[in-house]
Design a protein around this motif. Structure first.
Motif, PDB file in Angstrom:
ATOM      1  N   SER A  15      15.896  32.060 -15.057  1.00  0.00           N
ATOM      2  CA  SER A  15      16.013  32.970 -13.885  1.00  0.00           C
ATOM      3  C   SER A  15      15.925  32.539 -12.420  1.00  0.00           C
ATOM      4  O   SER A  15      16.579  32.805 -11.543  1.00  0.00           O
ATOM      5  N   MET A  16      14.901  31.598 -12.335  1.00  0.00           N
ATOM      6  CA  MET A  16      14.581  30.704 -11.097  1.00  0.00           C
ATOM      7  C   MET A  16      15.779  30.088 -10.669  1.00  0.00           C
ATOM      8  O   MET A  16      16.320  30.176  -9.619  1.00  0.00           O
ATOM      9  N   VAL A  17      16.502  29.271 -11.898  1.00  0.00           N
ATOM     10  CA  VAL A  17      17.701  28.722 -11.543  1.00  0.00           C
ATOM     11  C   VAL A  17      18.906  29.532 -10.903  1.00  0.00           C
ATOM     12  O   VAL A  17      19.291  29.341  -9.876  1.00  0.00           O
ATOM     13  N   ILE A  18      18.985  30.690 -11.630  1.00  0.00           N
ATOM     14  CA  ILE A  18      19.834  31.595 -11.210  1.00  0.00           C
ATOM     15  C   ILE A  18      19.689  31.991  -9.979  1.00  0.00           C
ATOM     16  O   ILE A  18      20.823  32.452  -9.223  1.00  0.00           O
ATOM     17  N   MET A  19      18.440  32.505  -9.444  1.00  0.00           N
ATOM     18  CA  MET A  19      18.142  32.819  -8.137  1.00  0.00           C
ATOM     19  C   MET A  19      18.738  31.926  -6.985  1.00  0.00           C
ATOM     20  O   MET A  19      19.247  32.183  -6.111  1.00  0.00           O
ATOM     21  N   LEU A 211      12.039  37.237  -6.587  1.00  0.00           N
ATOM     22  CA  LEU A 211      12.558  37.813  -5.476  1.00  0.00           C
ATOM     23  C   LEU A 211      12.461  36.608  -4.206  1.00  0.00           C
ATOM     24  O   LEU A 211      13.020  36.645  -3.264  1.00  0.00           O
ATOM     25  N   ILE A 212      11.069  36.139  -4.244  1.00  0.00           N
ATOM     26  CA  ILE A 212      10.602  35.356  -3.174  1.00  0.00           C
ATOM     27  C   ILE A 212      11.536  34.108  -3.146  1.00  0.00           C
ATOM     28  O   ILE A 212      11.948  33.654  -2.125  1.00  0.00           O
ATOM     29  N   VAL A 213      11.773  33.705  -4.291  1.00  0.00           N
ATOM     30  CA  VAL A 213      12.547  32.200  -4.384  1.00  0.00           C
ATOM     31  C   VAL A 213      14.075  32.754  -3.766  1.00  0.00           C
ATOM     32  O   VAL A 213      14.648  31.884  -3.046  1.00  0.00           O
ATOM     33  N   PHE A 214      14.785  33.817  -4.083  1.00  0.00           N
ATOM     34  CA  PHE A 214      16.035  34.393  -3.894  1.00  0.00           C
ATOM     35  C   PHE A 214      15.865  34.497  -2.330  1.00  0.00           C
ATOM     36  O   PHE A 214      16.753  34.047  -1.605  1.00  0.00           O
ATOM     37  N   ASN A 215      15.017  35.015  -1.645  1.00  0.00           N
ATOM     38  CA  ASN A 215      14.728  35.207  -0.455  1.00  0.00           C
ATOM     39  C   ASN A 215      14.692  33.889   0.336  1.00  0.00           C
ATOM     40  O   ASN A 215      15.323  33.810   1.398  1.00  0.00           O
ATOM     41  N   ALA A 216      13.780  33.048  -0.158  1.00  0.00           N
ATOM     42  CA  ALA A 216      13.454  31.722   0.557  1.00  0.00           C
ATOM     43  C   ALA A 216      14.706  30.839   0.696  1.00  0.00           C
ATOM     44  O   ALA A 216      15.079  30.305   1.695  1.00  0.00           O
ATOM     45  N   PHE A 217      15.464  30.769  -0.585  1.00  0.00           N
ATOM     46  CA  PHE A 217      16.771  29.915  -0.535  1.00  0.00           C
ATOM     47  C   PHE A 217      17.910  30.403   0.278  1.00  0.00           C
ATOM     48  O   PHE A 217      18.577  29.858   0.754  1.00  0.00           O
ATOM     49  N   SER A 218      17.890  31.741   0.196  1.00  0.00           N
ATOM     50  CA  SER A 218      19.082  32.568   1.044  1.00  0.00           C
ATOM     51  C   SER A 218      18.582  32.098   2.517  1.00  0.00           C
ATOM     52  O   SER A 218      19.668  31.977   3.159  1.00  0.00           O
ATOM     53  N   THR A 277      -1.057  25.993  -9.139  1.00  0.00           N
ATOM     54  CA  THR A 277      -0.016  27.356  -9.326  1.00  0.00           C
ATOM     55  C   THR A 277       1.170  27.907  -8.548  1.00  0.00           C
ATOM     56  O   THR A 277       0.997  27.521  -7.353  1.00  0.00           O
ATOM     57  N   LEU A 278       2.073  28.226  -9.480  1.00  0.00           N
ATOM     58  CA  LEU A 278       3.321  28.770  -8.948  1.00  0.00           C
ATOM     59  C   LEU A 278       3.247  30.214  -8.377  1.00  0.00           C
ATOM     60  O   LEU A 278       3.600  30.586  -7.340  1.00  0.00           O
ATOM     61  N   ALA A 279       2.300  30.728  -9.303  1.00  0.00           N
ATOM     62  CA  ALA A 279       2.161  32.414  -9.066  1.00  0.00           C
ATOM     63  C   ALA A 279       1.504  32.656  -7.730  1.00  0.00           C
ATOM     64  O   ALA A 279       2.074  33.644  -7.191  1.00  0.00           O
ATOM     65  N   ALA A 280       0.459  31.685  -7.624  1.00  0.00           N
ATOM     66  CA  ALA A 280      -0.027  32.125  -6.191  1.00  0.00           C
ATOM     67  C   ALA A 280       0.533  31.319  -4.964  1.00  0.00           C
ATOM     68  O   ALA A 280       0.533  31.684  -3.967  1.00  0.00           O
ATOM     69  N   GLY A 281       1.159  30.129  -5.457  1.00  0.00           N
ATOM     70  CA  GLY A 281       1.697  29.247  -4.461  1.00  0.00           C
ATOM     71  C   GLY A 281       2.726  29.717  -3.647  1.00  0.00           C
ATOM     72  O   GLY A 281       2.950  29.520  -2.446  1.00  0.00           O
ATOM     73  N   LEU A 299       9.177  24.682  -0.831  1.00  0.00           N
ATOM     74  CA  LEU A 299       8.681  25.098  -2.122  1.00  0.00           C
ATOM     75  C   LEU A 299       9.310  24.351  -3.622  1.00  0.00           C
ATOM     76  O   LEU A 299       9.054  24.525  -4.631  1.00  0.00           O
ATOM     77  N   LEU A 300      10.292  23.469  -3.265  1.00  0.00           N
ATOM     78  CA  LEU A 300      11.049  22.675  -4.095  1.00  0.00           C
ATOM     79  C   LEU A 300       9.955  22.024  -4.888  1.00  0.00           C
ATOM     80  O   LEU A 300      10.103  21.935  -6.206  1.00  0.00           O
ATOM     81  N   PRO A 301       8.929  21.117  -4.529  1.00  0.00           N
ATOM     82  CA  PRO A 301       8.180  20.314  -5.508  1.00  0.00           C
ATOM     83  C   PRO A 301       7.411  21.326  -6.336  1.00  0.00           C
ATOM     84  O   PRO A 301       7.339  20.929  -7.463  1.00  0.00           O
ATOM     85  N   ILE A 302       6.754  22.465  -5.882  1.00  0.00           N
ATOM     86  CA  ILE A 302       6.037  23.338  -6.797  1.00  0.00           C
ATOM     87  C   ILE A 302       6.987  23.842  -7.887  1.00  0.00           C
ATOM     88  O   ILE A 302       6.646  23.982  -9.017  1.00  0.00           O
ATOM     89  N   MET A 303       8.230  24.071  -7.393  1.00  0.00           N
ATOM     90  CA  MET A 303       9.255  24.596  -8.300  1.00  0.00           C
ATOM     91  C   MET A 303       9.588  23.495  -9.503  1.00  0.00           C
ATOM     92  O   MET A 303       9.690  24.216 -10.644  1.00  0.00           O
ATOM     93  N   LEU A 304       9.537  22.425  -9.146  1.00  0.00           N
ATOM     94  CA  LEU A 304       9.645  21.246  -9.990  1.00  0.00           C
ATOM     95  C   LEU A 304       8.571  20.730 -11.021  1.00  0.00           C
ATOM     96  O   LEU A 304       8.614  20.605 -12.202  1.00  0.00           O
ATOM     97  N   TYR A 305       7.393  20.860 -10.227  1.00  0.00           N
ATOM     98  CA  TYR A 305       6.141  20.571 -10.933  1.00  0.00           C
ATOM     99  C   TYR A 305       5.658  21.671 -11.953  1.00  0.00           C
ATOM    100  O   TYR A 305       5.175  21.171 -13.069  1.00  0.00           O
ATOM    101  N   HIS A 306       5.899  22.901 -11.928  1.00  0.00           N
ATOM    102  CA  HIS A 306       5.632  23.901 -12.619  1.00  0.00           C
ATOM    103  C   HIS A 306       5.975  23.869 -14.027  1.00  0.00           C
ATOM    104  O   HIS A 306       5.320  23.754 -15.062  1.00  0.00           O
TER     105      HIS A 306
END
Length: 333
Positions: A15-19, A211-218, A277-281, A299-306
């Protein structure tokens, strides 16, 4: 397990990739100024998620974990000293070979607190000190509310729009710590009732993150942040995350052995000390960096690291679980 089962198991990562793909295709929908007003939706969502985290924290389990002081020091030093030292060593090189927002994203990754749910889950799988893991992961999350923005400011000078650092900490405390405290106060009333709907509430934080990922990348796509981003930079980021994780796991394992940690404390220290943490990060990044168009790259490094840390630590936890009968036999003798 068939393909459908695997897809269901990994629905969050997919879903993160889809966002991100949706942000590239329809950035105007997910942008802060878009029709969904995701900047406001995610702000209230963050408060609700941390309120539920507060309800989920068990005071009894945390009290049981208070006694293992070597474990506490080991875990918090790993999280808030060892990882930031890696940034100090790598920062001259990273800021030279990467776009500055991405380099700052690695700084942000390295100063984040530990996870709670996955750290405790991995410790449980490995037969580790579960109360100690709960205490340390919870303590790390609370300390991170104050230490993470301070270290971001100290290492990068970046405060997301000339925000005063004291105001930033108060803002994070208001958005994250206050709901958690309110949740803890409401625990006697709501915990049993919410437990019936755990399948729903357990996924709420993931939906807010999506939703945050969608918002940030948009926002970042609309402002052209990714125009000069090369595939080679993405590959470098993935390799760097893998190297950092491998080095930290190896170093913590060696140090824990030198300190003569038993199997239980070794598992808790290893899984709490290596996680970020991704959830709080992601919610915290939204507070620290605000509506910065650089947020997607930050946000990209934490999304890769998680996903990498989950995958590697799951393998280690299973290996430690396989050795648990041997360990228990040694204790009996």
């Amino acid at each position: 397990m068939n393909i459908v089962g695997k897809l269901k198991k990994e629905w969050f990562l997919i879903s993160m990739v889809i966002m991100i793909i949706l942000a590239v295709l329809i950035p105007h929908v997910g942008a802060s100024s878009g029709p969904l007003h995701l900047n406001l939706v995610t702000e209230y969502g963050i408060g609700l998620v941390f309120f539920l985290h507060g309800i989920g924290l068990s005071p009894t389990a945390i009290r049981q974990g208070l006694g293992s002081w070597p474990l506490h020091i080991f875990t918090q030093v790993a999280t808030f000293v060892l990882y930031p030292l890696i940034w100090i060593l790598l920062s001259p090189w990273l800021t030279h070979v990467m776009p500055l927002p991405l380099a700052y994203g690695f700084c942000y990754l390295l100063v984040l607190p530990s996870t709670i749910s996955s750290s405790v889950a991995m410790t449980a799988i490995a037969g580790g000190n579960i109360p100690g893991a709960i205490f340390n992961a919870s303590l790390s999350s609370i300390l991170g509310i104050f230490l993470t923005p301070l270290m971001v400011q100290f290492f990068t000078g970046f405060t997301g729009g000339d925000m005063d650092i004291s105001h930033m900490i108060l803002n994070i405390a208001y958005m994250l710590l206050l709901p958690m405290v309110l949740g803890q106060l409401a625990r006697p009333i709501l915990h049993n009732w919410l437990s019936r709907y755990k399948k729903i509430t357990g996924k709420l934080d993931k939906w807010v993150i999506l939703l945050i990922v969608f918002n940030a990348f948009s926002d970042s796509v609309l402002r052209g942040i990714w125009h000069d981003f090369a595939i080679s930079t993405l590959i470098l980021s993935i390799v760097l995350c893998a190297i950092i994780l491998s080095v930290v796991i190896s170093l913590l394992y060696v140090v824990a052995r030198m300190l003569h940690f038993n199997h239980e404390d070794l598992a808790a220290g290893l899984f709490c000390g290596t996680k970020k943490t991704l959830a709080a990060g992601i919610p915290m990044a939204k507070v620290i960096f605000g509506a910065s168009p650089m947020l997607g790259m930050l946000l990209l490094p934490i999304m890769l690291y998680h996903p990498m840390q989950i995958f590697v630590c799951a393998i280690i936890a299973n290996k430690m679980a396989a050795k648990l009968p041997e360990h228990l036999a040694q204790q009996a003798n």
